[in-house]
Structures are given as C-alpha cells and as structure tokens.
Design a protein around this motif. Sequence first.
Motif, short mmCIF file in Angstrom:
data_model
loop_
_atom_site.label_atom_id
_atom_site.label_comp_id
_atom_site.label_asym_id
_atom_site.label_seq_id
_atom_site.Cartn_x
_atom_site.Cartn_y
_atom_site.Cartn_z
N SER A 299 0.82 -1.21 0.00
CA SER A 299 0.00 0.00 0.00
C SER A 299 0.86 1.26 0.00
CB SER A 299 -0.90 0.02 1.24
OG SER A 299 -0.10 0.14 2.42
N ASN A 325 -0.08 -3.50 -5.67
CA ASN A 325 -0.89 -2.40 -5.14
C ASN A 325 -2.27 -2.45 -5.76
OD1 ASN A 325 -1.87 0.62 -5.58
ND2 ASN A 325 -0.57 0.60 -3.76
N ALA A 327 -6.32 -1.14 -6.21
CA ALA A 327 -7.24 0.00 -6.12
C ALA A 327 -8.55 -0.39 -6.78
CB ALA A 327 -6.65 1.23 -6.81
N TYR A 354 -8.59 5.09 -10.31
CA TYR A 354 -7.62 4.22 -9.64
C TYR A 354 -6.42 5.00 -9.12
CZ TYR A 354 -10.40 0.77 -12.17
OH TYR A 354 -11.44 0.04 -12.67
N GLU A 355 -5.91 5.92 -9.95
CA GLU A 355 -4.73 6.68 -9.54
C GLU A 355 -5.03 7.68 -8.43
OE1 GLU A 355 -1.51 6.10 -10.43
OE2 GLU A 355 -2.40 4.33 -11.37
N CYS A 357 -6.87 6.83 -5.90
CA CYS A 357 -7.11 6.01 -4.71
C CYS A 357 -6.01 6.28 -3.67
CB CYS A 357 -7.11 4.54 -5.14
SG CYS A 357 -7.83 3.42 -3.96
N ASP A 359 -4.41 4.50 -1.44
CA ASP A 359 -3.31 3.54 -1.41
C ASP A 359 -2.49 3.57 -2.70
OD1 ASP A 359 -3.81 2.73 1.13
OD2 ASP A 359 -4.40 0.67 0.64
N ARG A 360 -3.10 3.98 -3.82
CA ARG A 360 -2.33 4.10 -5.05
C ARG A 360 -1.36 5.28 -4.96
NH1 ARG A 360 -3.50 2.00 -9.82
NH2 ARG A 360 -3.74 0.15 -8.49
N ASN A 385 -5.94 -2.87 -10.85
CA ASN A 385 -7.12 -2.02 -10.94
C ASN A 385 -8.36 -2.90 -11.03
OD1 ASN A 385 -5.40 0.24 -11.07
ND2 ASN A 385 -5.25 0.07 -13.30
N SER A 579 -7.84 1.20 -0.20
CA SER A 579 -8.10 0.61 -1.52
C SER A 579 -9.51 0.91 -2.01
CB SER A 579 -7.89 -0.90 -1.47
OG SER A 579 -8.80 -1.51 -0.57
N ARG A 580 -10.34 1.49 -1.12
CA ARG A 580 -11.73 1.87 -1.40
C ARG A 580 -12.66 0.68 -1.60
NH1 ARG A 580 -10.51 7.07 -5.29
NH2 ARG A 580 -10.29 8.62 -3.64
#
Length: 595
Positions: A299, A325, A327, A354-355, A357, A359-360, A385, A579-580
Amino acid sequence: MLPGYHASEHVLPQKKTATWLRNRGPDNYHTHLVKLESPGLSTSAPETIYLTFISSVLALRGDHVTSQPLVDTDSNSVLCWNGEAWKINGELIDGNDTQLVFQELIEASRYRHDVGESEESRLNDSVARLTNIISNIRGPFAFVFYDGVHRRLYFSRDCLGRRSLLRGQDDHGNLKICSVCDALPGASFEEVECDGVHVIDLSRISLSKDPEGTRSISYEVEVIPWSYGSTDAPRLKNPVAPMNRTSPSTDPPSLSLSSSCVHTLEDELRLSVEVRVRNIPQLGHGNPGTDAKVGVLFSGGLDCTLLARLAHDALPKEESIDLINVAFENPRVAAALKAKNEKVNGNEEMTSIYESCPDRITGRAGHAELQKVCPDRVWRFVAVNVPFQDFTAHRDEVIQLIRPHNTEMDLSIACALYFASRGQGVVTTNDSSDATTTYTTTARVLLSGLGADELFAGYGRHGIAFARKGFQGLIDEIDLDVGRLGKRNLGRDDRVISNWGREARFPFLDEEFVSWATQTPVWERCGFGTAKAKPIPDDDLGQIAENLDSEKKALRLLALKLGMIKTAREKKRAIQFGSRTAKMESGRSKGTQTI
C-alpha cells in the motif's frame, strides 16, 4: 487439506470444495483412505469408521514436489500439513520441512519398551513426546495427524493462528477438518481455536443407529493447551512470551535514532524477513534470475515498505521484487470524482479513479522512495485495478471463501486481499514513459505487514486507550489485539490469498520477533507518554525523528534509519479505506453488519 471421518462411507469433497483445495495447492492433489475396524470402537457389534484424507500442495520448500498426505505404511499414520517449519528445536530447516515433521511425529508415536508395562503409560509417553515436538516447531502451520499406532487424531493451528483450519460437523456427527469451508449449502463450520492441540481418541468413538437405520457418531475432543508454566499434565510450551506489563515510574526517555531498542528491532526484523525470503524454489514457475519469487502486498504504508526495504538486503540483487498495489472502482467515489472533474475541468480528461485512490498515491510514493534508496534493484510496481464489475463478479466467491466470517468489514478487507493476491495488473514498461503492459506476478510468496499495528500500537484506539488509562490501558489493548489475531484476521486472510496458489508470510508475526516485541517495554515500541528530546542543532534527521507520530514510533525510526524519510511519516490507513473497498454497494452499511 480436508481430512475427516464418516460413519457409513468414505466421503469425497463436493466439486467446488475440491476446486478450492486445488487452487490452494496447484502442484499436487492426492487422496488417502483409511478404514478402522473394531474391536477398539465403543460398540457391541463389529463396526467401521471411514477416514478420508485429502491434501493439495503448493511447493515452496526443497528441490522437488512432495505429494501429500504423507503416509507411513508401518504404522498407518497419516499427515496433512499446511505450513512452514522454519526451525525445529532451534535448528534452521533447509529443504522439505513436511517430511521432517512427519518423521518426528511418527517417532513420537512409536511404542517405547523402557516405559512402564501399561498401555496407558505408553500412550502418555507418546503424547508427551508429540507435544514436545509441536512446541519446538517455529513457523506458521495447521495440520491433521492420524496416529495409526494409538488410533488418535490430532489437529491444530500454531499459537498465533497464521494458517486456516476449520471444523465442521453434520447432524449425524460426521466430522470434517478443512482449510476451507465445504461448499455444500448450509454447511456449518467454525475456526479451530488457537488454544492448543485438539485430540480425538478414535478407539472411544460411539456409534448408534436411529429407527431408519442411519448411523451417527459421537465423540469427545480433548485439548492439550498452550502453556507458559510447567505441569505434570501434557502441555504445549507456548513459543510466544507473555506481554511485559511493566509501567514506568516516571516519563520514559524519548525514542530516537540512537535508542538501543531501535537497533535491536532492526536486527530482529531482519532475521525474520531473511528466513521468509531465502531459498524459495521456482520449480518450473517463472524464469530464474528475472521473474520475481517474492512479492509484497504493498500500500506504500510504513509496514509493507519497511518489509520491502529489508527484503532488498536479503535477496540477490538480480532478483526483482513485485510491489502489488490494489485499487478499486468504488461507484460512490467514482460518481463524486466525475462530478468534481466536470465542474473543474470541463471537457478535459478526468483524473483516473484508480490513480486517485489513497493507497495508489502512497504506493507510487513508496515505490519511488525504494527506487531512490535501493537503485540497484528492479522494483516492479504492479497496479491492480479492479472495476466494480469485477468486484460484483467475484463477490459471492469471496463470501464463500471467508466463511464463517460474515460481516461487511470482513468482505471489504478480504476483497482487497483477494484481488491483490491474484496479482493481475499493469506495469510501466519504461520508467520515463507512461506506456504500460498487462502483467501477472510470478511471485508465490507474498510478504504482509500484518501484526505491526497490533505489536507497536498502530491503531487509533491505542492512543485512546493510553489517553484514558495510561500505560496499563495501552498494554491491555495491545494484549487483546495480539491474542485475537488468529480468530479475527489470519484464517480468513489465508483462505482468500491461498486461493490463487500463493502463500502469505508475516515477518512481524515470527514467534521470536513477537516474543521480543511483547517482552520489550511498550514505551520502547511506540511514543506514547515518552519525554520530549532536547533539540539538536543542525541535525535534520534528529528533528524529523522527534516529530514522528507516536503510533509505531520504533518502526518509523527504523524506516528513517534506513533512509526512507517519507515512509517514516506515513499515517496509518485501514486497507478497506485505502483501496476503497469499504461501502462498495451502500454508503449506509456498517462494518459490523452481516452480509
């Protein structure tokens, strides 16, 4: 593994259950059948008990695949083993550990002529030797061992519960002990407690028939408990030391880069990581020297980045390390982001769901810092993703795998681990470009930072406990967290990660590391209640160290010592929020709500 016994016939797993078992161990799948005839069973007429042993194998030790279940033809003993014996009796084990554990257990079960004449004294001697062997295994494990000499069935998880083991029973007393729940509708399973070795004496099973002729089994389960003290009764010596409950009489000194406990922490954690990444065979999986053997569930947070940094020092430089990683496309977040982009940017390209997110973002930053600190390593950032459509397609599968856990929080955490451990994502083809290509990790070993928050006071509730009840309140909270890891987290996580033919390894949960941590005063692990250090002129690192958060401060200082300034400052964030995966389907659902 899926050992069990039945009163009427050998019972093989339902097709879906067999698929899950094969997923966990794609290198080998085998069945062994045993029939136990009376006399010896507690019945007046001749009867038969049917034992069915099934194991699959993920080969991660030695230079060849060893089929399970292991069977000793002389004694009819059988072993189903899921785990890693890193050490036995203090000695590091190279090569296949399962065969060595089996030989030790067989030797323990043999009759000894120099022990008294009675059957009972011989059995007691065998049990004492067997518990001594299990007490001296260091590493994560779950196993079922059938002692063919004494007709006894032993099953257990290690004292921390790092491997899954479930127990299920139908209305007729037929028993299944399994790494996953049976896929049959309505099958009732529970986690095997991490309280000791569970024993069933098959010579004392009672068989009965109802008016329709259906046979039923009744039996008793004895538990040989983990213990810190010595006693005449059979006991397992707990390899994890009890919590140091000492409170300081005055404000303890500030933790700093020069604190001896930080240096000891580094030594202990290095040893734990090294054991878990060394000598991993490829056995036909991947290209030696180029493809990754080790991945990190990544993460970009403090714990996982610290493990990646130490793995770098333990592995040959030519081996790449995959940073995995994950997301998710959370529909609620996606809708809000779309509205924001349309308002701010008009028709310009939207920010990637995703980018953006959390944790991303931290993952990219952690990757960049590792590249800077360790430039001679190939760090492959695998961006997993997960569209909402994929989440819904796999949702029911995850729900079945995590049983008997059944809350929204269980599902959100498990989904993040499930898709991360699948390891399918995209990687950049060139550090200086945005070009990407699809990629699936070849790593079969995944390092996880689980355990760091529990041992080093990383949760928000630890700060609350200290504010309310001081050091004793903090110690109580940590003790509670460590004690329930097996029941709350580890079995569930093992079931979803292993479904992809990969094995999670937990350096923070090594028995020797945990013992060091639990015996170390709590103020040497975190910064709550410690005195403020005197400012050091022109010492930039010293100033940074002084301003680090109290949660997990010793780990933050170690990251700083290893050159990772940004990592040392990272805040704790739960995986389901980073990570949502939390509240994917309803913004009003609570984590404790059942699925």
